[in-house]
Each structure stands twice: as structure tokens, then as C-alpha cells.
Design a protein around this motif. Structure first.
Motif, mmCIF file in Angstrom:
data_model
loop_
_atom_site.group_PDB
_atom_site.id
_atom_site.type_symbol
_atom_site.label_atom_id
_atom_site.label_comp_id
_atom_site.label_asym_id
_atom_site.label_seq_id
_atom_site.Cartn_x
_atom_site.Cartn_y
_atom_site.Cartn_z
ATOM 1 N N SER A 106 11.075 83.834 -37.552
ATOM 2 C CA SER A 106 11.967 83.105 -38.461
ATOM 3 C C SER A 106 12.854 82.134 -37.682
ATOM 4 N N LEU A 136 10.949 79.055 -36.850
ATOM 5 C CA LEU A 136 10.861 78.142 -37.995
ATOM 6 C C LEU A 136 12.171 77.392 -38.203
ATOM 7 N N SER A 189 5.861 89.185 -45.191
ATOM 8 C CA SER A 189 6.381 88.438 -46.343
ATOM 9 C C SER A 189 7.894 88.278 -46.222
ATOM 10 N N ALA A 190 8.567 89.244 -45.581
ATOM 11 C CA ALA A 190 10.027 89.157 -45.443
ATOM 12 C C ALA A 190 10.446 88.389 -44.194
ATOM 13 N N SER A 191 9.545 87.587 -43.658
ATOM 14 C CA SER A 191 9.962 86.686 -42.579
ATOM 15 C C SER A 191 9.288 85.333 -42.805
ATOM 16 N N MET A 206 7.658 83.774 -46.306
ATOM 17 C CA MET A 206 8.474 83.298 -47.432
ATOM 18 C C MET A 206 9.318 82.080 -47.055
ATOM 19 N N LEU A 207 9.165 81.585 -45.828
ATOM 20 C CA LEU A 207 10.048 80.525 -45.359
ATOM 21 C C LEU A 207 9.400 79.152 -45.357
#
Lengths: 286, 318
Positions: free
Chosen positions: A184, A187, A210-212, A215-216
Motif C-alpha cells: 500500500s 502505491l 483485498s484489504a491492501s 482495493m487501492l
């Protein structure tokens, strides 16, 4: 074995009870609509069922092969391998699980990253190998992702990631959890450079992936029918003790709830993403 | 069995009970009782020391979840002056599983954010056992961005079994809320110090855990999945949690050994809950020291160092 079969001398008995009616590999059955399909036709159709549009899972190299122009391509971080810092062992050693997964998939770990072109535009794309320990993210996946991001920044090229993962890899414990923060952060850096990241979530994209970074995306895309979420549906069912709503955690559900920008049919992926990237790059139509 | 003591502490509990009995007798018969009490107190101390010098990771994870263990607000009330709690994510709700607000530590204003568990049944429910929903992470992010705007350091306190696995949480974008925090915290232009005070449960913990300094209380744990969860997946048997706790290296000493955390904050004998005041004093001193070490750094340098630290996570071979 039935009493009747026992009567037949072993040399006459055929091996394997349920004999296949057709030669292995020539035909495939759609897991969704049960249509019997010609394998070659499925392949031509990018592993999408021509009868019901069910999107079957595809492995990482096939995915990148379908996405990139034929030439040029260069793999990034191919030689990285897990170092098993914890010397992890459950019912099996992590090392053994790794070599079994390597043998099964032909990959060294669960993410393949390449530089290549999409309709002549240079970009970096990453794709998960779900067959490799459920596409789980450990140190190698995190590091390859970051190398991909760095390459994208250095070349001012956009990055696309096709996610397919059960989440963080337990066998690397906190190292795996920290890959969420690491990817993350990378990104964040890319975003500061004004370079677009498009996240395509395929079936399934769960947990720590999905929690990093998944979803970004500047643009978040789902493939039709893909399971996307943080907690797995079974865990949620056990926690809330009620049946889950129809279509829960599927792409269409996420679109409805505002979590993704769009759903793109795999067969249109190249054209649609090329169109979006062209506009993000401020190009005039050709 | 005394429920204030864990199973492995029961020998200590028995000794404590004996001392209490003697104290009661002592009030009407003073001969030699005082001496005996002192002898037993000494014995209790050395027994506790010997039990606590050799705890297994599973025992430590039980301590990390001990029902008497101090929670975020217990530390805030002991370490911080003028605390003003701030509520809500401005979009959906106020998630009581994460608390946050302004306060002064050693006279200096800071933003405090932490998971909060409940003490009695009613509070446990309203705090959702310390398991945040998306609005909890979004409240935390709102407060962090505010802190950045006003140049206040952020202190976070991690103590959660994990993100809440619920239908509503998924509908409101649990994954995105966690991911967004990781993304924003990596570039947050103010010092951040995170401390694991109890359970560091997976993504729900990390969502307020990207920091310039990462500390752990001695008997806290930090892991990618709970020992029970790991055991039920890999061993197909949740009863194997002690093995999973061992294999995943979830304790402060293990994680310090891997350089995944910066420092261990020592706990009082028998754990933080045996002397919350002493624990809060230790923690406050360590936090002030950590703050002093980074607060003077120019923000660019701080962010550069944070980025380097984030990129260093992971062990691979080529």
C-alpha cells in the motif's frame, strides 16, 4: 466393489471405477451451467463459458498472455523465492508446501509481474497464481509487487494488477501482514508520481490482498461473478448465524455497494483498459 | 478456580488465597502471623517470577486477552491530561470499537487513537469486543488527517481480535477502509507511534498500525491471524491453537528478534493488569522518549525513513 465385480478376474477388471466417456482434456464442463464444452473453444474464449459467460479461473501466465501484446515482455523479480524466516511447520513444513506448490504450478511464488505493452502502450502488469497456496501473499509476493511499482514509476508506465488470492500467507505470519502495509505504501508513492494503478479483482480476492493494494486502484474493476471481500463468507455466516444475502460479496454486489467502478468481461478487458489508460494519459482519440 | 487468574497462574492464586486467609485471622491473633504473611508474600513473588520467566506463546496470548488487562482508555486516563474524545466518521456512524481524541502527554498535545474493548457484558457488546467496522477505521483516518493538519503527533494503541466479520461491514467496504488507512498512513505528514497493548489481530490491527515506531507491551501479541484461526485452517483443529501460537512467532520477544518491532515495553510482575498504574508509567516514559527521538525530524526525512522501513519488511532469497 460390488459382489459382482469381485467375481470378475482381476485381469479383466478395468482400473478406476468411473471410466471417463471422453479422452482427458478434450472436453470441459462449465462449473456454472454444466454445459459440456469443447476445450479448445473455451481456450479461444479466454476461459469464459460461451453458453453462460461464467468466468473460469486462469493461471497467472495465461492471464498475462491474454492481456499483453505478444511482444515485448520482460518478467520482473522472477528469481525471488521465499526464505521461510520462521522455519514454519504445521502438519507439514512450509518448505515442503512451497516445493509442492512450485511443482504443481511451475511458479516460484504466487505472483507473476511483467513489463509489456497493451495496444502499443508500455505498462507493468501483475497477476496472481491462485494455484500457488491459494494465491497467498508472503514476502515474495509483496516484494515482486513493489518491484513492479518501482518499474512503473521509473518508466512512468501505468500498472495493472489481476488479483486472485485467499489473503495473507499464514506461514510467514507477521511478515505477511506487513506486506499489506508495504504494498500500500508503494502505491502511495506511485500515486504521488501521478501514475495510474488499475486493480482488476478476479475470483477470488479476499483477506489481506483485498484489504491492501487490490482495493487501492485509481480504478477498481471486478470480473463478472468474482468473490471479493475481507472476511470469507463461511466465517461471516458462523459469526452472524444467519444466511447471507443472495450474491453476497460478488462483483455485482460490490458494484451495487459502491466498492468498484465497473465490471469488465474478460473478453473486453484489453480494449476497455486501453481506452481508460488513454484518457488518464490525456491522449486525444486516434 | 479463581477467574482473575489464568490456568497456568493457579498455583499463584492458591498462595494468594492463603495469604488473604491469614490476613483475616491476623486481625484477632497477632503472634507470628505477620512474619508468616511476609514469608508467603515472598514465596508468591518468587513463584510468580518463576512462572512468568518461562511463558509459552499460548500463555502470553491468554495474558494479552486477559479480562482484567488495561484497555486503551485505561492508559489514556492514566497518561494523558485534558483528554477530549472525538466521535464519528462523518459518514455513517461512531464505531465504539475504536476511540480517539486529543490529549496532552507530558504537556504536549497529541492525537490518541486506539481499539477499545468493553469491561462488562453491556460495554463489551457496545464496543463489539474491540472488533471495528469500516466506520471505525474511517474515524481513525479522519483523526489522523486532522492531526497532520495541526501538526500533532499520533499515538495509536492496538488491541483487537481483528476486523469484524459481518455482513454490514462487508457492504460498507471493510477491505477498502483498511487498505485506505494503510495507504494514507504511509504518507501521513506527522510522527506516528503505534503500540500493541493487547491483541494485535491481523488487518484490523494494522489499519491503525503503520508507524515510525512500533512498540509492543511485553505480554501482547501481533499476528496475521489468531492462533485459533490458524490452527483450524492448517491443523483443521482449533484445539491446536497453542501449536499455532508457537509456530507463528506472535510474541514481543520473537518479533523483536525478527526486527519487526522497535521496542518491548516491560510489564509489571504478573502482567499489566496486576499494576495498571505502573504499566501506564512505563508506557508513558517509553512513548515520551520515542516521541522525542522523532518529533524534531523534518517531515520529508520522517516520511523517507517510514518508507524505507515499510519497504524493508519481508525476507526473500534470490
Amino acid at each position: 466393489m460390488s459382489w459382482f465385480e469381485k467375481l470378475i478376474p482381476s485381469r479383466i477388471r478395468t482400473e478406476g471405477g468411473n471410466k471417463k466417456a471422453v479422452p482427458e482434456g478434450l472436453w470441459a464442463k462449465c462449473p456454472s451451467c454444466n454445459a459440456v464444452l469443447y476445450r479448445a473453444e473455451m481456450e479461444r474464449n479466454m476461459e469464459v463459458c460461451p453458453k453462460c459467460d461464467y468466468h473460469d479461473r486462469v493461471d497467472a501466465r495465461r492471464r498475462l498472455d491474454m492481456f499483453f501484446d505478444p511482444e515485448p515482455r520482460e518478467e520482473i523479480g522472477a528469481d525471488l523465492e521465499s526464505a521461510d524466516p520462521l522455519k514454519f511447520k504445521d502438519t507439514k513444513k512450509y518448505k515442503e508446501r512451497l516445493s509442492a506448490a512450485q511443482k504443481k504450478t511451475g511458479e516460484k511464488d504466487a505472483l507473476v509481474v511483467m513489463r509489456g505493452q497493451l495496444q502499443g502502450r508500455e505498462l507493468v502488469a501483475a497477476a496472481f497464481e491462485f494455484g500457488f497456496m491459494g494465491g497467498s501473499m508472503g514476502s515474495v509476493v509483496g516484494q515482486r509487487f513493489v518491484l513492479g511499482v518501482n518499474e512503473a514509476i521509473a518508466r512512468r508506465a501505468p500498472m495493472i494488477c489481476f488479483a486472485a488470492s485467499g489473503g495473507a500467507r499464514m506461514q510467514e505470519s507477521l511478515f505477511s501482514l506487513m506486506q499489506m502495509a508495504k504494498t500500500s505504501a508503494a502505491l502511495q508513492q506511485m500515486s504521488r508520481h501521478g501514475i495510474p494503478f488499475i486493480s482488476v479483482m478476479t475470483d477470488p480476492t479476499m483477506g489481506g490482498v483485498s484489504a491492501s493494494f487490490a482495493m487501492l486502484g485509481d480504478i477498481n474493476v471486478g470480473e463478472p461473478g468474482a468473490l471479493i471481500g475481507f472476511a470469507g463468507p463461511r466465517v461471516i455466516e458462523q459469526t452472524v448465524r444467519e444466511t447471507l444475502p443472495e450474491g453476497f460479496q460478488r462483483s455485482e454486489f460490490l458494484l451495487e455497494h459502491g466498492a468498484i467502478d465497473m465490471i469488465i468481461d474478460r473478453r473486453e478487458m484489453r480494449d476497455r483498459l486501453a481506452n481508460i489508460l488513454g484518457m488518464l494519459a490525456g491522449e486525444s482519440p486516434n | 478456580m479463581n477467574l482473575d487468574f489464568l490456568e497456568f497462574e493457579q498455583p499463584i492464586a492458591e498462595l494468594r488465597a492463603k495469604i488473604e486467609e491469614l490476613r483475616l485471622v491476623g486481625s484477632d491473633n497477632e503472634i507470628n502471623i505477620q512474619e508468616e504473611i511476609e514469608r508467603l508474600e515472598g514465596k508468591s513473588r518468587s513463584l510468580t517470577e518463576s512462572i512468568f520467566s518461562n511463558l509459552s506463546p499460548w500463555q502470553i496470548s491468554q495474558l494479552a486477552r486477559h479480562p482484567l488487562r488495561p484497555y486503551t482508555l485505561d492508559y489514556v486516563s492514566r497518561m494523558v491530561d485534558g483528554f477530549e474524545e472525538l466521535h464519528g466518521d462523518r459518514a455513517f456512524a461512531d464505531d465504539k470499537a475504536i476511540v480517539g481524541g486529543l490529549g496532552r502527554i507530558d504537556g504536549r498535545p497529541v492525537m490518541l487513537i486506539g481499539h477499545q474493548k468493553g469491561r462488562d457484558t453491556k460495554e463489551k457488546l457496545s464496543r463489539n469486543f474491540g472488533m471495528p467496522r469500516p466506520e471505525g477505521y474511517r474515524k481513525a483516518l479522519r483523526l489522523m488527517k486532522m492531526a497532520e493538519r495541526f501538526r500533532l503527533p499520533v499515538l495509536t494503541f492496538i488491541d483487537t481480535p481483528g476486523a469484524y466479520p459481518g455482513v454490514g461491514a462487508e457492504e460498507r467496504g471493510q477491505s477498502e477502509a483498511i487498505a485506505r488507512n494503510l495507504f494514507e498512513m504511509a504518507g501521513l505528514g506527522t510522527p506516528v507511534i503505534a503500540t500493541v497493548i493487547g491483541e494485535g489481530g491481523s488487518g484490523g490491527a494494522l489499519a491503525i498500525g503503520v508507524a515510525d515506531r512500533l512498540l509492543m507491551l511485553e505480554y501482547s501479541t501481533y499476528s496475521v491471524i489468531s492462533p485459533e484461526g490458524c490452527a483450524s485452517i492448517l491443523w483443521k483443529d482449533a484445539e491446536k491453537a497453542p501449536l499455532a501460537a508457537e509456530a507463528m512467532a506472535i510474541t514481543s520477544t520473537h518479533l523483536k528478534g525478527f526486527e519487526l518491532i522497535d521496542d518491548i515495553v516491560p510489564e509489571p510482575l504478573g502482567g499489566a493488569h496486576r499494576d495498571p498504574d505502573a504499566m501506564a508509567r512505563n508506557l508513558k516514559n517509553v512513548l515520551i522518549e520515542a516521541l522525542d527521538a522523532i518529533r524534531e525530524l523534518p517531515i520529508d526525512r520522517l516520511l523517507e525513513m517510514r518508507y524505507e522501513r515499510l519497504m524493508s519488511y519481508g525476507v526473500v532469497s534470490a
